[in-house]
Design a protein around this motif. Structure first.
Motif, short mmCIF file in Angstrom:
data_model
loop_
_atom_site.label_atom_id
_atom_site.label_comp_id
_atom_site.label_asym_id
_atom_site.label_seq_id
_atom_site.Cartn_x
_atom_site.Cartn_y
_atom_site.Cartn_z
N ILE A 1 89.26 -75.62 26.14
CA ILE A 1 89.58 -75.32 24.85
C ILE A 1 91.02 -74.35 25.11
O ILE A 1 91.27 -73.25 25.74
N LYS A 2 91.97 -73.81 24.17
CA LYS A 2 93.28 -73.42 24.09
C LYS A 2 93.50 -71.99 23.88
O LYS A 2 92.67 -72.42 22.33
N GLY A 3 93.74 -71.09 23.86
CA GLY A 3 94.12 -69.60 23.63
C GLY A 3 95.80 -69.51 23.12
O GLY A 3 95.96 -70.14 24.19
N THR A 4 95.67 -68.99 22.30
CA THR A 4 97.46 -68.86 22.06
C THR A 4 97.26 -66.85 22.80
O THR A 4 96.99 -65.52 22.66
N TRP A 5 98.52 -66.62 23.50
CA TRP A 5 98.64 -65.49 24.42
C TRP A 5 98.99 -64.37 23.74
O TRP A 5 99.65 -65.08 22.35
N MET A 6 97.80 -63.36 23.37
CA MET A 6 97.79 -61.79 22.17
C MET A 6 96.52 -62.30 21.28
O MET A 6 97.10 -61.68 20.24
N GLY A 7 96.44 -63.67 21.55
CA GLY A 7 95.66 -64.32 20.38
C GLY A 7 94.24 -64.06 20.51
O GLY A 7 93.86 -63.36 21.04
N SER A 8 93.09 -64.16 19.56
CA SER A 8 92.04 -64.13 20.30
C SER A 8 90.96 -65.60 19.78
O SER A 8 91.62 -66.71 19.22
N ILE A 49 80.01 -54.65 30.03
CA ILE A 49 81.05 -55.65 30.41
C ILE A 49 81.19 -54.84 32.28
O ILE A 49 81.48 -54.36 32.25
N LEU A 50 81.65 -56.01 32.86
CA LEU A 50 81.48 -55.75 34.57
C LEU A 50 83.15 -55.88 35.07
O LEU A 50 83.71 -55.09 36.05
N LEU A 51 84.26 -56.24 34.05
CA LEU A 51 84.81 -56.69 34.99
C LEU A 51 85.70 -55.81 33.44
O LEU A 51 86.38 -55.99 32.20
N SER A 52 86.83 -54.75 34.07
CA SER A 52 87.42 -53.68 33.51
C SER A 52 88.74 -54.84 33.11
O SER A 52 89.11 -53.82 31.73
N ASN A 53 89.17 -55.12 32.78
CA ASN A 53 90.20 -56.10 32.22
C ASN A 53 90.11 -56.68 31.57
O ASN A 53 90.75 -57.72 30.43
N PHE A 54 88.18 -56.58 31.14
CA PHE A 54 87.91 -57.69 30.25
C PHE A 54 87.10 -56.32 29.08
O PHE A 54 86.60 -56.57 28.08
N ARG A 55 87.84 -55.03 28.94
CA ARG A 55 86.65 -53.87 28.47
C ARG A 55 87.49 -53.33 27.33
O ARG A 55 89.02 -53.63 27.15
N ASP A 56 87.03 -53.54 26.27
CA ASP A 56 87.44 -53.06 25.26
C ASP A 56 88.67 -54.83 24.24
O ASP A 56 88.47 -54.78 23.11
N ARG A 57 87.74 -55.71 25.39
CA ARG A 57 88.53 -57.08 24.38
C ARG A 57 87.91 -57.99 24.18
O ARG A 57 87.46 -59.42 24.01
N ILE A 72 86.78 -63.40 23.15
CA ILE A 72 88.04 -62.14 24.02
C ILE A 72 89.10 -62.34 23.41
O ILE A 72 89.97 -63.38 22.07
N GLU A 73 89.21 -61.42 22.58
CA GLU A 73 90.79 -61.01 22.02
C GLU A 73 91.71 -60.41 22.92
O GLU A 73 92.07 -60.46 23.78
N LYS A 74 93.19 -60.23 22.70
CA LYS A 74 94.07 -59.60 23.30
C LYS A 74 94.57 -60.77 24.55
O LYS A 74 94.39 -60.06 25.37
N LEU A 75 94.15 -61.88 24.54
CA LEU A 75 94.22 -63.07 25.42
C LEU A 75 95.52 -62.88 25.76
O LEU A 75 96.33 -61.83 25.87
N GLU A 76 94.82 -62.47 27.48
CA GLU A 76 96.21 -62.76 28.40
C GLU A 76 96.81 -63.61 29.71
O GLU A 76 95.67 -64.90 29.74
#
Length: 124
Positions: A1-8, A49-57, A72-76
């Motif tokens: 799967i491809k995701g676009t940066w800052m997309g979802s 949600i156990l990984l803080s960098n995924f919180r709210d995303r 997953i939102e706001k992809l990094e």
């Protein structure tokens, strides 16, 4: 799967709910740089949600039996990796059944198409 940066993106994980089986636990983990971390877990005590960098995303649909897909939102860029969905069911005779599916995600920066230039017809 491809995701676009800052997309979802949605990582699909679905199953057919069957009689006599109840979903006991659901988890999503990610493997990057040869280490695996659990991102999301749903059990009797709720969603975690156990990984803080995924919180709210990240989110997993609630109240939709058979759908354990991860959004997953706001992809990094560091979100690229191998994601594993694991679902555990308990059957009526109390035995546990586990199923897993792994999805590879690649985050790409959107490449803007070259701007088109219009040429005016040259008048002679």
């Amino acid at each position: 799967i491809k995701g676009t940066w800052m997309g979802s993106t949605t990582l699909p994980c679905t199953y057919m709910p069957s009689e006599g089986f109840t979903e006991q636990a659901l988890s999503w983990s990610v493997e990057r740089d040869s280490s695996t971390s659990t991102i999301f877990r749903r059990d009797d005590s709720g969603d975690h949600i156990l990984l803080s960098n995924f919180r709210d995303r990240v989110s997993v649909p609630k109240h939709s039996p058979g759908n354990a897909s991860l959004v997953i939102e706001k992809l990094e860029m560091p979100d690229s990796g191998h994601y594993t969905c694991q679902v555990i069911w308990r059957s009526t005779n109390n035995s546990l059944i586990t199923r897993e599916v792994t999805i590879t995600v690649k985050i790409v920066k959107e490449v803007n198409p070259p701007s088109s230039s219009c040429e005016l017809p040259s008048s002679l």
